[in-house]
Each structure stands twice: as C-alpha cells, then as structure tokens.
Design an enzyme around this catalytic site. Structure first.
Site, PDB file in Angstrom:
ATOM      1  N   ASP A  59      64.096 150.274 -36.304  1.00 16.93           N
ATOM      2  CA  ASP A  59      63.620 150.101 -34.928  1.00 16.93           C
ATOM      3  C   ASP A  59      62.245 150.732 -34.754  1.00 16.93           C
ATOM      4  O   ASP A  59      61.838 151.598 -35.545  1.00 16.93           O
ATOM      5  CB  ASP A  59      64.616 150.719 -33.929  1.00 16.93           C
ATOM      6  N   GLU A 112      66.883 154.879 -34.202  1.00 20.34           N
ATOM      7  CA  GLU A 112      66.393 156.258 -34.355  1.00 20.34           C
ATOM      8  C   GLU A 112      65.575 156.697 -33.148  1.00 20.34           C
ATOM      9  O   GLU A 112      65.639 157.840 -32.724  1.00 20.34           O
ATOM     10  CB  GLU A 112      65.538 156.370 -35.628  1.00 20.34           C
TER      11      GLU A 112
END
Ligand SMILES: [Zn+2]
Length: 489
Positions: free
Chosen positions: A120, A187
């Site tokens: 991400d 994350e």
C-alpha cells in the site's frame, strides 16, 4: 606525601581511566570478505517496480476497504513478472491482499528469516499534482529514475526481494534456512489486516523467525553531527506514540466572581509543570551508536559516551539542548491542542489539552500517564489514556547479534566502506508487530537517500534511481545468502 603530588597522581590515574575507556570503546568493523555480487539486470528490476507503481494501491483509512481492482492488478503483475518465484516458492494470501512467500530451506530445523515490505501507499496531494514531474502513478522510467508514489516507500522493497529470489533461483542457490517474504497491504494505516494478521498466522503455526528485515533506516549522510560520509542507519527499534488528554474540571458560574483559579488556570498550571519536568533522559541508549561509529565519531563524542560514569551530566545537558537530539534520549511530550470555555463571561466547566507523546523503548504508556499524574499533582486535572489507541514503543533488538553483523557486512559489500549504526526509528512500521515473535527485528531499506529524497517520501516527485533498484536487488540477494546460511545465529 604532599597534597599536590597526591592530587596530580589522582588526576593522572583519572586521565588514564578515561583514555583507556575511550580507546577500548569502539567496536572495530569486521573485515569484509571479497564477495562476488550476483549480476543483476537493473533495467529489468526497474521495469518490475514500475509495473506495480502503476497500481493505485492507496491506503486511505482503517475504515476504507482496500481497492480490490488495484490490489488485484498488483498481484497479477507480480505473478506475471516472477513466474519462476511463483513456481518454486509457496505463495499464500492473507486477508485477500497481503502476500506471504515461503522458500523452504534445506534444513527444516532452522528458524526462518523474514523480509518485509508493504504494497500500500499513501494518497497523493491532489492540489500538488501539477508539481509532479511525471504523474504519480505513471511508473515512468525517465532521466535514470523510476517515478511515482511508492518507489521509495516501499514498493521497491517488494520487487527488490522478489528479484533477488529470482536471481538466486537462476543461479542455483538453495538456502539452508527457510526464507519468507511478507508483504502487508495496510502498513500506512496501522497494519491490522496485513502485518498483524501475518504475525498471528506465523504464531499459530509455531513459527518464531530468527531475524526480520523491514524498512526504517537507509544509507544517509549528514544525520549524525560531526560524522562525514554516508552511514547505514539500521533501526533496532521504534518509538511508540500516543495522544493523552488532560482534563481540568471546575464549577461553572458568572465570571464576575471567579475562584482563585478557573479550569483554564488549573490546566495551564498543569501544562507548565509538564513542560518543566520532562521524562528522564537515557543517554546510554546512544552508546551503541558511537561504539559502532568507532573512530569515525568525533573524539569528543567517544570520550563522552565511553565515560558516562563521569560525563553523563554534561552529555545529557548537551543532547537535551536540541529538539532533534533530545528526542533520541527521552520520551517526548508535546501539548498540541487546547480548548475550554464557552463564553467570555462564563466560568468554564472544563478545559482540555492534548499531549502528543513519543515513547522511548522501556517507557510504557501506563508509566507515562503515571509520570504526568505525579508531575501535575493536582486532583482537579485528570490524565485520560485513550482506550486501544496508540502504540507502545517496541523493544530494542540487539546490535551485537550475528544477524546485525551480517547486515553490516552485506552493507559494506554492496555500498563500500560505510559503517552500520544501530539507531531508533521515529516513525512506525509493520516491523513493530514482529517483535512479539522475533528477537532480531531490523529496519533498513538498502538505498542511499539524501535529505531531499526524504522529503519526497509521502511528498511529491517520489522516485528511485534505476541504479539504486539494481543495488537493492544485489543487497537482498547477498543478505539472503548470508542470513540463509546454516551457521548464522
Ligand atoms: Zn512504508
């Protein structure tokens, strides 16, 4: 014996102790064996990275579900780019979008090592789109760089290890120790469904990794005062963070007849006390930094840190004088929001302040709240600890382990004669979740970053050079060989 002689004798003895401690303080760097680095096709690796930069795998908030089309495309592109890896390794998905690769080692008795990354990225500032030299999700390869959101943070740490495995497979390498690659998909928004779920899965399977490598440090220059040239900053732990609230309560009424102190007055007094009495400083945390820098650290630093028994007070005062160095040696407390009162002629019923705190390893949120209560010492002011929000500081992984030594050695094989320094990461990462199942969690992105590059992370014009992409692959391949060997640890 005359007093003068006695005193000068004592001074000579003192000087000798200081000199001896200073000389024996540095940890001498291990000799680096000449290593054949794996030949790597940097252009091909850059193309792999560019292909996943084009997938808009943005993490917006814990309440926004991941974009299935974007993450699905990223998975498909990885599968297409690394057919050999997908054929030779076990590939699992966790919570649909996180990826776990397992490369079985020859000796199943050895604990595995894990390479972390995340797929991400943070959103792009829509108002600043025209300042990007190439659009943030173009994955343009131009001027010697791959451009786009996630090139540095941290899709290079997804394709890098995958390219390394592909190259090692092609070279016929088989690790003795199992090597895992674990790529979370959230994350940037706490890692609940990615890293935390992967850690839970490993724990369920009874797997305790021998060592873990995640992002966090990098090859940097000018970050340590008085130290010339690049150093490899290897994060051995990270600070925790939490926002606590101070709430002062009082009886409301007309402001024409105020008590000696209103709720606002009580809160102000509390804040003044909090700022005047910070959490205790722990300068000894910097000892390993200076020890690993060795003779590259200015002599004054070496003398001071080698002789804290004598110079601790001076060192503490010097470091506390600057916000940057002060943050390295203590839990920081910053009042950042304040509110109270409803009308200019009404005594406030309540006044509140937010304290944004960054915790040093060893200090817990509970201990911090206790410190504040003690320092404030006022029954009218409550310290409110939010439920389930905030991160405790991670433990510190040792800098004298064979895993750290292998990291340091590999760094020098790939990047030349640079010292590897253990340090505390100030930002949070997926790595923090792994401390629960692993004693050797390190944070190092093998890229030479400038101050300007740091500004591009989560900023505009994020990019990585094609040459750096190639070097990263070489680094991972070399470290996989070192960590994947039987005798490490
Ligand atoms: Zn990151």
């Amino acid at each position: 014996m005359p007093w003068g002689l006695l005193i000068s004798g004592a001074l000579i003895a003192l000087a000798a102790v200081i000199a001896y401690r200073t000389i024996t303080f540095p940890i001498p760097p291990e000799p680096v064996p000449a290593a054949e680095l794996l030949p790597v096709d940097a252009e091909a690796a850059a193309a792999h990275l560019a292909a996943i930069i084009q997938c808009e795998t943005i993490a917006y908030s814990p309440d926004t579900p991941p974009d299935a089309a974007a993450f699905g495309a990223l998975h498909a592109r990885l599968r297409a780019a690394y057919p050999g890896v997908y054929a030779a390794l076990e590939v699992e998905t966790v919570n649909t979008w996180s990826l776990l690769f397992t490369w079985r080692g020859g000796d199943p008795a050895l604990a595995p090592v894990v390479f972390l990354g995340h797929t991400d990225v943070v959103p792009v500032d829509a108002g600043a789109l025209d300042t990007w030299r190439y659009p943030p999700f173009s994955g343009a390869i131009a001027e010697g760089f791959v451009w786009g959101r996630g090139t540095l943070d941290v899709k290079c740490q997804v394709t890098g290890p995958l390219d390394a495995v592909a190259a090692l497979l092609a070279a016929g390498f088989r690790p003795a120790r199992t090597i895992m690659l674990a790529f979370g998909h959230d994350e940037e928004i706490e890692g609940e469904h990615g890293a935390q779920a992967i850690v839970a899965l490993l724990r369920e399977r009874g797997i305790r990794p021998a060592a873990v490598l995640d992002e966090g440090g990098a090859l940097m220059e000018g970050v340590l005062p008085g130290v010339a040239g690049p150093v490899a900053l290897i994060g051995t732990g990270e600070k925790g963070q939490v926002t606590l609230e101070l709430v002062a309560e009082a009886t409301p009424g007309h402001s024409s007849m105020p008590p000696p102190q209103t709720a606002i007055g009580a809160l102000s007094r509390a804040l003044a006390r909090v700022e005047a009495r910070p959490m205790p400083a722990r300068v000894a945390l910097l000892r390993p930094v200076i020890r690993h820098l060795g003779t590259r650290a200015p002599l004054s630093h070496r003398v001071a840190l080698a002789n804290l028994w004598l110079l601790g007070g001076v060192v503490r005062r010097t470091l506390a004088a600057s916000p940057q160095t002060s943050a390295l040696i203590r839990t920081t407390i910053a009042p950042t929001l304040i509110s109270g009162g409803i009308k200019d002629n009404v005594l406030p019923r309540e006044a509140r302040a937010s304290l944004n705190c960054r915790l040093l390893p060893g200090d817990s949120i509970a201990a911090l709240a206790e410190h504040l209560r003690r320092v404030i010492g006022d029954a009218r002011v409550r310290v409110v600890v939010p439920n389930g929000v905030g991160n405790e500081a991670s433990p510190l992984s040792p800098a004298d382990s064979p895993w750290f030594a292998a990291l340091a050695r590999t760094t020098r094989q790939v990047f030349g004669d640079v010292p590897a320094i253990p340090y505390l990461t100030l930002a949070a990462s997926d790595a923090r979740h792994y401390h629960a199942i692993c004693d050797h969690v390190y944070r190092f992105e093998p890229v030479h970053m400038t101050e300007e590059d740091l500004g591009r992370i989560h900023g505009n014009n994020e990019r990585i050079s094609v040459a750096a992409v190639g070097q990263m692959v070489q680094f991972y391949a070399a470290l996989m060989q070192a960590w994947g060997r039987e005798e490490t640890g």
